[in-house]
Scaffold this active site. Structure first.
Site, mmCIF file in Angstrom:
data_model
loop_
_atom_site.group_PDB
_atom_site.id
_atom_site.type_symbol
_atom_site.label_atom_id
_atom_site.label_comp_id
_atom_site.label_asym_id
_atom_site.label_seq_id
_atom_site.Cartn_x
_atom_site.Cartn_y
_atom_site.Cartn_z
ATOM 1 N N TYR A 30 46.593 17.842 101.560
ATOM 2 C CA TYR A 30 47.574 17.875 100.315
ATOM 3 C C TYR A 30 48.574 18.773 100.091
ATOM 4 O O TYR A 30 48.743 19.760 100.535
ATOM 5 C CB TYR A 30 46.284 18.740 99.588
ATOM 6 C CG TYR A 30 46.740 19.152 98.402
ATOM 7 C CD1 TYR A 30 46.348 17.949 96.999
ATOM 8 C CD2 TYR A 30 47.423 19.949 97.326
ATOM 9 C CE1 TYR A 30 46.897 17.932 96.413
ATOM 10 C CE2 TYR A 30 47.331 20.292 95.863
ATOM 11 C CZ TYR A 30 47.729 18.812 96.204
ATOM 12 O OH TYR A 30 47.832 19.181 94.756
ATOM 13 N N ASP A 77 53.381 -1.153 103.344
ATOM 14 C CA ASP A 77 53.359 -1.054 101.860
ATOM 15 C C ASP A 77 54.107 -0.065 101.212
ATOM 16 O O ASP A 77 53.716 0.392 100.205
ATOM 17 C CB ASP A 77 51.604 -0.605 101.829
ATOM 18 C CG ASP A 77 51.287 -1.679 100.254
ATOM 19 O OD1 ASP A 77 51.894 -1.759 99.797
ATOM 20 O OD2 ASP A 77 50.320 -0.788 100.409
#
Length: 291
Positions: free
Chosen positions: A100, A198
């Protein structure tokens, strides 16, 4: 989510680590995401449930491909990506556990430009492709190894065109582009560059220190120009980024036309994923490229 709650305590550094909170957050248009807090750490967890478009095995292969791609980017030591912890099975899908990272809006576009250029200049294999197929959105992206970039690009465009099932004038234009593709790359000496694949603004941010962070890749060894097409397609990157990038990798003649070919690849993919709203854009791009 029981499968996830069993795995996470075993990842934590503390022997008595336990989950204290799970908070739903945005996971993009493909996956569901949660921030999972334990007594010693936080994790970012993505999950996907099998549906009419993706089987359970495809869900897992999608996350395994993401893990593999992030590992390849991390290996270059050029740009920050989340640390990887685990890919696992759900009863009807799969999940991915990542570091995270509290993210903020990217401000240092100049630094990102230099880092991305360094990524693209990183020495790698002599062929174009990747060790396995991965996903561009929810669509499989073919990554078979090829001796030339044009051959890999032809394979990918043909795969998207076949999925789109174009007819009439659209099919004629698509077939013509495949036949003529080589001419758009004449005179170029293209060496394989590792690309994120991407990299639109939604897959790039900054950590708490302002360092650029990229995620959700569709990694392969390809033409570095292909990276810039989707960045321009959706915007969000400043002139500072492009100036810094081209300081290290100058534009080659014919860049603008090739950028439209790369944009077409992503636009046809959006047509395949999201429907007819992208058809006119596909047609306009094909007409401009072939005129």
């Amino acid at each position: 989510m029981a499968e996830i709650t069993k795995v996470i305590p075993n990842i934590g550094a503390a022997p008595d680590s336990r989950i204290t909170r799970m908070t739903p957050v945005s996971g993009g248009c493909i996956s569901t995401a949660h921030i999972v807090e334990t007594s010693d750490q936080k994790y970012f967890v993505k999950s996907h449930t099998a549906d009419s478009f993706m089987t359970k095995q495809m869900c897992k292969s999608m996350f395994e491909a993401e893990l593999h791609g992030l590992n390849a980017l991390r290996h270059t030591h050029t740009i920050r990506v989340p640390q990887l912890f685990h890919v696992g099975d759900l009863s009807s899908g799969a999940f991915l556990i990542l570091e995270y990272i509290p993210l903020t809006r990217l401000r240092d576009h100049h630094k990102l430009g230099h880092q991305l250029a360094n990524l693209h200049l990183f020495e790698g294999p002599s062929q174009f492709g990747f060790d396995s197929n991965n996903y561009i959105g929810s669509t499989i992206q073919p990554n078979g190894w090829h001796d030339t970039w044009v051959h890999l690009l032809q394979e990918r465009l043909q795969y998207q065109f076949d999925r789109a099932q174009f007819t009439g004038h659209m099919k004629n234009m698509a077939d013509k582009l495949i036949r003529r593709l080589t001419q758009f790359f004449k005179g170029l000496d293209i060496r394989p560059s590792l690309v994120h694949g991407d990299l639109w603004a939604g897959n790039c941010a900054a950590d708490s220190s302002g360092e650029p962070v990229v995620f959700d890749p569709a990694v392969y060894w390809g033409h570095h120009e292909a990276e810039l097409s989707i960045m321009r397609m959706f915007g969000g990157f400043t002139l500072d980024f492009y100036d810094a990038y081209h300081e290290r990798i100058p534009r080659a003649p014919g860049f603008e036309l090739r950028a439209q070919i790369y944009e077409l690849y992503h636009t046809v993919n959006h047509y395949n994923m999201f429907g007819s709203g992208y058809l006119d854009q596909c047609q306009r791009l094909l007409e401009r490229i072939l005129q």
